[in-house]
Design an enzyme around this catalytic site. Structure first.
Site, short mmCIF file in Angstrom:
data_model
loop_
_atom_site.label_atom_id
_atom_site.label_comp_id
_atom_site.label_asym_id
_atom_site.label_seq_id
_atom_site.Cartn_x
_atom_site.Cartn_y
_atom_site.Cartn_z
N ASP A 34 0.89 -1.16 0.17
CA ASP A 34 -0.05 0.05 0.22
C ASP A 34 0.90 1.22 0.02
O ASP A 34 2.01 1.48 0.60
CB ASP A 34 -0.99 0.25 1.28
CG ASP A 34 -2.16 1.10 1.22
OD1 ASP A 34 -3.06 0.39 0.91
OD2 ASP A 34 -2.12 2.06 1.01
N ILE A 35 0.62 2.13 -0.76
CA ILE A 35 1.26 3.48 -0.94
C ILE A 35 1.27 4.37 0.51
O ILE A 35 2.06 4.80 0.75
CB ILE A 35 0.87 4.47 -2.02
CG1 ILE A 35 1.99 5.38 -2.55
CG2 ILE A 35 -0.44 4.78 -1.72
CD1 ILE A 35 1.54 5.95 -4.02
N ASN A 88 -12.62 -3.67 2.97
CA ASN A 88 -13.67 -2.75 3.07
C ASN A 88 -14.49 -2.55 2.06
O ASN A 88 -13.95 -2.64 0.82
CB ASN A 88 -12.53 -1.27 3.02
CG ASN A 88 -11.64 -1.01 4.37
OD1 ASN A 88 -11.99 -1.62 5.36
ND2 ASN A 88 -10.56 -0.38 3.98
N GLY A 94 -15.81 2.11 4.14
CA GLY A 94 -14.43 2.96 3.91
C GLY A 94 -13.71 2.56 2.64
O GLY A 94 -12.41 2.71 2.36
N GLN A 95 -14.50 1.88 1.73
CA GLN A 95 -13.81 1.60 0.42
C GLN A 95 -13.86 2.77 -0.46
O GLN A 95 -14.67 3.57 -0.62
CB GLN A 95 -14.76 0.44 -0.36
CG GLN A 95 -14.25 -0.27 -1.69
CD GLN A 95 -14.99 -1.24 -2.06
OE1 GLN A 95 -16.24 -1.47 -2.01
NE2 GLN A 95 -14.54 -1.80 -3.33
N HIS A 101 -10.02 -5.63 -3.19
CA HIS A 101 -8.84 -5.64 -2.84
C HIS A 101 -8.86 -6.06 -1.18
O HIS A 101 -9.62 -5.48 -0.51
CB HIS A 101 -8.03 -4.44 -2.98
CG HIS A 101 -8.64 -3.46 -2.40
ND1 HIS A 101 -9.64 -2.59 -3.18
CD2 HIS A 101 -8.39 -2.46 -1.00
CE1 HIS A 101 -10.01 -1.54 -2.28
NE2 HIS A 101 -9.22 -1.52 -1.22
N HIS A 103 -6.83 -5.96 2.02
CA HIS A 103 -5.71 -5.59 3.20
C HIS A 103 -5.07 -6.34 3.96
O HIS A 103 -6.05 -7.09 4.63
CB HIS A 103 -6.14 -4.21 3.90
CG HIS A 103 -6.78 -3.30 3.23
ND1 HIS A 103 -5.96 -1.86 2.94
CD2 HIS A 103 -8.06 -2.89 2.60
CE1 HIS A 103 -6.98 -0.98 2.23
NE2 HIS A 103 -8.12 -1.48 2.34
P1 5GP Z 1 -9.97 1.46 0.26
O1 5GP Z 1 -9.91 2.45 1.27
O2 5GP Z 1 -10.55 1.10 -1.05
O3 5GP Z 1 -9.88 -0.13 1.25
O4 5GP Z 1 -8.28 0.93 0.13
C1 5GP Z 1 -7.69 1.51 -0.91
C2 5GP Z 1 -6.09 1.68 -0.53
O5 5GP Z 1 -5.45 1.85 -1.68
C3 5GP Z 1 -5.75 2.64 0.33
O6 5GP Z 1 -5.04 2.03 1.43
C4 5GP Z 1 -4.66 3.51 -0.43
O7 5GP Z 1 -3.57 4.02 0.30
C5 5GP Z 1 -4.00 2.61 -1.33
N1 5GP Z 1 -3.69 3.23 -2.62
C6 5GP Z 1 -4.37 4.24 -3.31
N2 5GP Z 1 -3.78 4.64 -4.44
C7 5GP Z 1 -2.58 3.72 -4.48
C8 5GP Z 1 -1.54 3.65 -5.32
O8 5GP Z 1 -1.63 4.29 -6.43
N3 5GP Z 1 -0.70 2.72 -5.23
C9 5GP Z 1 -0.71 1.86 -4.25
N4 5GP Z 1 0.39 0.76 -3.95
N5 5GP Z 1 -1.80 1.67 -3.19
C10 5GP Z 1 -2.59 3.01 -3.29
#
Ligand code: 5GP
Ligand code: ZN
Length: 115
Positions: A34-35, A88, A94-95, A101, A103
């Site tokens: 994750d970034i 999420n 929180g998606q 995906h 985590h």
């Molecule tokens: P969500 O909130 O949808 O469950 O999680 C999305 C995740 O994607 C977040 O933890 C966010 O930090 C990660 N993310 C968003 N953009 C990027 C990216 O460009 N590269 C990577 N490696 N992770 C990302």
């Protein structure tokens, strides 16, 4: 949808159009860091094919859902103290990225319940 979708960040990462710090992969599943990590280890596990969320994935392709979980568990097994797998889902969940995906979080003791 079982294919790559336009304007989807994780389709672009899955196809290699956008680079990522890849941890492991199978033919159909990719694990990458994750970034913006929220734990010392924070890895995302995606199917390369586009599915909106965990319900969409398991409805369309239960074998792919199982493969994704197997990769998540394999990545988590590196964390001796244990780990957490989170999907999420939806706004309240929180998606932010609507390409399913998992985590995989670990490397310290995680709070429960989450905020
Ligand atoms: P969500 O909130 O949808 O469950 O999680 C999305 C995740 O994607 C977040 O933890 C966010 O930090 C990660 N993310 C968003 N953009 C990027 C990216 O460009 N590269 C990577 N490696 N992770 C990302
Ligand atoms: Zn996608």
């Amino acid at each position: 949808l079982g294919f790559v979708t336009d304007n989807c960040l994780f389709c672009d990462i899955g196809s290699g159009r956008i680079p990522a710090d890849v941890v492991t992969r199978t033919d159909r599943v990719l694990a990458f860091r994750d970034i913006a990590p929220v734990a010392p280890t924070h890895i995302l596990v995606i199917p390369v094919e586009h599915h909106r969320d965990v319900a969409g994935l398991v409805d369309a392709d239960p074998a792919l859902a199982a493969e994704l979980l197997a990769v998540a568990a394999q990545v988590g097994a590196e964390l001796e103290g244990g780990y957490r797998v989170v999907f999420n889902t939806g706004v309240d969940g929180g998606q932010a990225v609507f390409h399913v995906h998992a985590h995989v979080l670990g490397g310290r003791q995680l709070a429960w319940p989450p905020g």
